[in-house]
Scaffold this motif. Structure first.
Motif, PDB file in Angstrom:
ATOM      1  N   VAL A  24      30.278  34.566  -2.064  1.00 14.47           N
ATOM      2  CA  VAL A  24      29.753  35.545  -3.020  1.00 14.47           C
ATOM      3  C   VAL A  24      28.250  35.727  -2.822  1.00 14.47           C
ATOM      4  O   VAL A  24      27.741  36.853  -2.782  1.00 14.47           O
ATOM      5  CB  VAL A  24      30.061  35.120  -4.475  1.00 14.47           C
ATOM      6  N   LEU A  25      27.522  34.629  -2.681  1.00 13.73           N
ATOM      7  CA  LEU A  25      26.071  34.712  -2.520  1.00 13.73           C
ATOM      8  C   LEU A  25      25.687  35.370  -1.196  1.00 13.73           C
ATOM      9  O   LEU A  25      24.697  36.106  -1.137  1.00 13.73           O
ATOM     10  CB  LEU A  25      25.424  33.333  -2.649  1.00 13.73           C
ATOM     11  N   GLU A  26      26.462  35.117  -0.150  1.00 13.31           N
ATOM     12  CA  GLU A  26      26.196  35.750   1.151  1.00 13.31           C
ATOM     13  C   GLU A  26      26.355  37.274   1.059  1.00 13.31           C
ATOM     14  O   GLU A  26      25.619  38.013   1.678  1.00 13.31           O
ATOM     15  CB  GLU A  26      27.175  35.216   2.210  1.00 13.31           C
ATOM     16  N   LYS A  27      27.332  37.718   0.268  1.00 12.75           N
ATOM     17  CA  LYS A  27      27.640  39.157   0.166  1.00 12.75           C
ATOM     18  C   LYS A  27      26.809  39.874  -0.887  1.00 12.75           C
ATOM     19  O   LYS A  27      26.882  41.089  -0.989  1.00 12.75           O
ATOM     20  CB  LYS A  27      29.125  39.345  -0.180  1.00 12.75           C
ATOM     21  N   THR A  28      26.050  39.127  -1.707  1.00  8.30           N
ATOM     22  CA  THR A  28      25.360  39.738  -2.837  1.00  8.30           C
ATOM     23  C   THR A  28      23.885  39.334  -2.870  1.00  8.30           C
ATOM     24  O   THR A  28      23.455  38.561  -3.738  1.00  8.30           O
ATOM     25  CB  THR A  28      26.046  39.317  -4.165  1.00  8.30           C
ATOM     26  N   PRO A  29      23.088  39.875  -1.937  1.00 10.94           N
ATOM     27  CA  PRO A  29      21.669  39.486  -1.886  1.00 10.94           C
ATOM     28  C   PRO A  29      20.906  39.853  -3.162  1.00 10.94           C
ATOM     29  O   PRO A  29      19.896  39.224  -3.490  1.00 10.94           O
ATOM     30  CB  PRO A  29      21.127  40.247  -0.685  1.00 10.94           C
TER      31      PRO A  29
END
Length: 124
Positions: A24-29
């Motif tokens: 999730v964090l990788e896809k949501t900067p």
């Protein structure tokens, strides 16, 4: 208006929940949050993330001044309590999903949270 502080996360556990958070964090900067290090128990297990992200040394996360949030999603309640209490004492905010650990240690954890002024968030 103050800018949101960037969250630099030390993650304990890379099972379903830990890996899900990573993805999730990788896809949501726009969340302004990144995982700096992940502490794992089994270094030989194949994982869908760069090897440089992982360590088996908990102190690498707990004593890193750049890490301001510890996320604990492991299945060992005693180890989880040691991690969470050390993180709070070291001035880090904590998020935990360890139901057993929270049930066994909630008064102590809330007391630590008050003493340190850090956030202790939990989801069960």
């Amino acid at each position: 208006m103050t800018a949101h502080k960037e969250l630099t996360i030390g993650l304990f556990g890379f099972g379903v929940v830990g890996e899900g958070l990573y993805k999730v964090l990788e896809k949501t900067p726009s969340l302004k949050a990144q995982i700096k290090k992940v502490c794992i128990k089994h270094p030989d297990k194949k994982r869908q993330a760069p090897a440089s992200l992982f360590t088996t040394d908990k102190d690498e996360l707990l004593h890193d001044p750049c890490i301001n949030v510890i996320v604990e999603v492991i299945d060992d309640a005693d180890a989880a309590f040691r991690i969470v209490s050390t993180a709070l004492k070291n001035g880090k905010n904590v998020v935990s999903a360890s139901k057993k650990m929270i049930a066994e240690h909630l008064p102590e954890l809330l007391n630590l949270q008050q003493q340190t002024g850090q956030s202790f968030l939990y989801e069960a």
